[in-house]
Design a protein around this motif. Structure first.
Motif, PDB file in Angstrom:
ATOM      1  N   ASN A 122      13.158   8.025  31.426  1.00 19.77           N
ATOM      2  CA  ASN A 122      12.950   6.909  31.589  1.00 19.77           C
ATOM      3  C   ASN A 122      13.367   5.505  30.998  1.00 19.77           C
TER       4      ASN A 122
ATOM      5  N   ASP B 128       1.211  -0.675  36.504  1.00 20.15           N
ATOM      6  CA  ASP B 128       0.500   0.649  36.034  1.00 20.15           C
ATOM      7  C   ASP B 128       2.238   1.353  34.965  1.00 20.15           C
ATOM      8  N   LYS B 129       3.663   1.018  36.426  1.00 21.32           N
ATOM      9  CA  LYS B 129       4.748   1.691  35.673  1.00 21.32           C
ATOM     10  C   LYS B 129       4.813   0.958  34.055  1.00 21.32           C
TER      11      LYS B 129
ATOM     12  N   GLU C  43       2.224   2.855  31.440  1.00 23.52           N
ATOM     13  CA  GLU C  43       3.241   3.918  30.734  1.00 23.52           C
ATOM     14  C   GLU C  43       3.943   3.554  30.279  1.00 23.52           C
ATOM     15  N   ASP C  44       5.119   2.511  30.826  1.00 30.48           N
ATOM     16  CA  ASP C  44       6.194   2.492  29.829  1.00 30.48           C
ATOM     17  C   ASP C  44       5.463   1.928  27.987  1.00 30.48           C
TER      18      ASP C  44
ATOM     19  N   LYS D 231       2.626   2.466  27.030  1.00 29.23           N
ATOM     20  CA  LYS D 231       1.924   3.729  26.143  1.00 29.23           C
ATOM     21  C   LYS D 231       3.231   4.112  26.133  1.00 29.23           C
ATOM     22  N   ASN D 232       4.162   5.126  26.387  1.00 24.47           N
ATOM     23  CA  ASN D 232       5.157   5.824  26.634  1.00 24.47           C
ATOM     24  C   ASN D 232       6.331   5.907  25.153  1.00 24.47           C
TER      25      ASN D 232
END
Length: 467
Positions: free
Chosen positions: A145, A329-330, A333-334, A336-337
Motif C-alpha cells: 500500500n 475509509d481507505k 486506513e492509510d 492510521k497505517n
C-alpha cells in the motif's frame, strides 16, 4: 522458509512464521550462543535490551513483538519475533522498477522521504536519542500500500550486546557491509555517534530512491564519484539541494530529521481533510467502531456541504455525493497505517526510552536502576472505550461497567461500584495499579471517565428535578 529482513549481526537465521493467536505472518529470529558461559554473563543485559526494544513504537518502524531465552545442553539461543514485511526491501523495489524501464514518481519519492524522516525524527527525539546506525535501502521496507517501515533498529544494540554470539554467516555479512559502505557517514566508527550519521545514510537512501541505482554494478563498492554524478543528475534543484545537505562531510552542519521535514521540497500545508483524519484516529477510543459508516448513511447525498461563491459568475457547490465513503475509509486506513504523517507539528507524545536502549555496552554497565520495576504491568494500549453508569435508588453509589478494547484485539469488561467521593483520576490510577490499563493510557482513561460521570450526574439531576 528463510526470509531477509535486514542485515542484523549475530542473527543466525530469520524464518517466516505464523502467529496463531492473531493469524498474521511474523519473522522468527534466532541468535545462537555456542558458549553457555558467555550467554550467562550477558543474560541480564540481553533481557534488559529486549524489554526496552518492545517500547519502541511508530507506524514507520518495524514492530518488535516478543522474545524469550532458550537454554539447551550444548548451546543457548535467543528467539525474538518481529513484524514481517511481506513486500520486501526498498532495494528490491528499486531494482524491479529500473528493470521495467520505469522512473521514480516524484510524489512517491516525497511521500517515502516523509515517512522515513518521520521515523528518524521519532527515534532521535527519544530521551535519550536512539541512533539507528544501519540505515540502508536493504533495511527499509515497503508494503504493497506504499507504507514505508524502517527495520533493523536494533542493529547497534546487537553489536554491543552480542559480540560473542554465533559467527555463522559472517562472510555474507561482511560482503553486505562492503556493498553498503557508501551509506555510512565519513565519521562512522570513529567515535562520533549522533543523529548526523543517520542523516547521511538517509541522504544516500533518498538519492538512490530518486535515481533508482547510484552505480551500475550494485555488487561492488559505490565510489564517491558515482554519488556526486547521481546527485548532479537530479533535474529538480530542490531535490538536489535536499540530498546534498544530508551528505555534507562535516556532521555538525547536516540538518536534523525534523528540519528536513520542513525543507521546501517536502513541506506542504496539510489539508483540513488530513488534519481531521489524524484527529479522528487519535481519538478513536471516544467513538463507536463503525461511526464513519453510520454517519455517511444518515447524510443526504444531495445535500450541499460547502459552496464557493463568486461575484461575477456562478458559484461552485460541493455535495456529499462527491465524496465516496469507500475512498474515505481507505484514506482513514492509510492515515492510521502511517502513510501520511503530520510533518509540520511537533510530536504530541513524549518518547521516554530507558537509558540502556541508546547507550554503549560500557555505559550500560554503569547505569544502575534505583528501584525495582513492578512485577506485572499492562503493555497493551487501549484503542476504544465504552461505559455504562447506573445509580442505586438512594443515589449513594453508582455502578460502573467499563468496556476496554485493547490494541491486540482482545477486550476487557470491568465493573465496580463508585461513590460520589471517587474521582476519575483515582479510578484510572487504580486501573493502572492492578495492571488493567497501560500507565500511558491513564490520562486518556481518566478524561473519558470524567466526561461520562459528569454527563451521568447531569442526567440524574435533571431526572430528579423533573420528578
Amino acid at each position: 522458509m528463510k526470509v531477509s529482513q535486514g542485515n542484523v549481526p549475530g542473527v543466525e537465521s530469520a524464518s517466516l512464521a505464523m502467529d496463531t493467536e492473531e493469524g498474521v505472518e511474523v519473522v522468527w529470529n534466532e541468535v545462537l550462543f555456542s558458549d553457555k558461559k558467555v550467554f550467562k554473563a550477558q543474560e541480564e543485559k540481553i533481557k534488559e535490551m529486549f524489554e526496552n526494544l518492545m517500547q519502541v513504537e511508530h507506524p514507520n518502524i518495524v514492530k518488535f513483538h516478543k522474545y524469550w531465552l532458550d537454554m539447551k545442553e550444548s548451546q543457548a539461543r535467543v528467539i525474538f519475533i518481529t513484524e514481517y514485511m511481506s513486500s520486501g526491501s526498498l532495494k528490491q523495489f528499486l531494482k524491479k522498477t529500473k528493470k521495467n524501464h520505469k522512473t521514480m514518481n516524484v510524489k512517491a519519492w516525497k511521500r517515502w522521504c516523509t515517512q522515513i524522516l518521520s521515523a528518524l525524527s521519532y527515534l532521535h527525539s527519544c530521551d535519550p536519542p536512539i541512533i539507528h546506525g544501519n540505515l540502508t535501502c536493504d533495511t527499509i521496507f515497503i508494503q504493497h500500500n506504499g507504507l514505508i517501515k524502517i527495520g533493523s533498529v536494533w542493529h547497534r544494540l546487537f553489536v554491543n550486546v552480542f559480540p560473542d554470539a554465533s559467527v555463522h554467516g559472517k562472510g555474507r555479512q561482511h560482503r553486505d557491509e562492503q556493498r553498503n559502505l557508501h551509506f555510512f557517514a565519513p565519521e562512522f566508527g570513529a567515535g562520533e555517534d549522533d543523529y548526523a550519521i543517520d542523516i547521511f545514510s538517509f541522504g544516500i537512501c533518498a538519492l538512490e530512491m530518486a535515481v533508482l541505482e547510484i552505480q551500475a554494478n550494485g555488487d561492488s563498492v559505490v565510489s564517491k564519484e558515482a554519488i556526486v554524478n547521481a546527485g548532479h543528475s537530479l533535474e529538480d534543484p530542490l531535490m538536489r539541494e535536499f540530498t546534498q545537505s544530508c551528505l555534507r562531510h562535516e556532521a555538525k552542519i547536516r540538518p536534523t530529521a525534523h528540519d528536513l521535514l520542513f525543507h521546501r521540497v517536502l513541506f506542504e500545508v496539510h489539508s483540513l481533510k488530513l488534519l481531521a483524519a489524524h484527529c479522528l484516529i487519535n481519538n478513536q477510543y471516544l467513538l463507536p467502531e463503525n461511526c464513519v459508516e453510520e454517519k455517511t448513511k444518515s447524510i443526504d447525498p444531495n445535500a450541499v456541504m460547502a459552496e464557493i461563491k463568486h461575484r461575477n459568475r456562478q458559484g461552485v457547490q460541493l455535495k456529499y455525493s462527491h465524496v465516496s465513503p469507500l475512498e474515505l475509509d481507505k484514506f482513514l486506513e492509510d492515515v492510521k497505517n502511517g502513510i501520511y504523517p503530520l510533518m509540520n507539528f511537533a510530536s504530541s507524545w513524549p518518547h521516554p526510552i530507558p537509558r540502556a536502549l541508546s547507550l554503549s555496552q560500557e555505559q550500560v554497565e554503569m547505569v544502575k536502576t534505583p528501584t525495582p520495576e513492578p512485577q506485572e504491568t499492562e503493555t497493551r494500549k487501549v484503542v476504544q472505550m465504552h461505559c455504562n453508569l447506573e445509580s442505586n435508588e438512594e443515589g449513594t453509589k453508582t455502578h460502573l461497567s467499563l468496556f476496554l478494547k485493547m490494541d491486540d484485539k482482545l477486550h476487557r469488561h470491568l465493573s465496580c461500584d463508585i461513590f460520589p467521593t471517587d474521582t476519575s483520576k483515582d479510578l484510572a490510577s487504580e486501573l493502572v495499579h492492578y495492571a488493567f490499563i497501560n500507565e500511558e493510557d491513564s490520562e486518556k482513561v481518566a478524561g473519558f471517565l470524567e466526561d461520562a460521570i459528569s454527563r451521568h450526574r447531569v442526567r440524574a439531576f435533571a431526572s430528579g428535578s423533573t420528578q
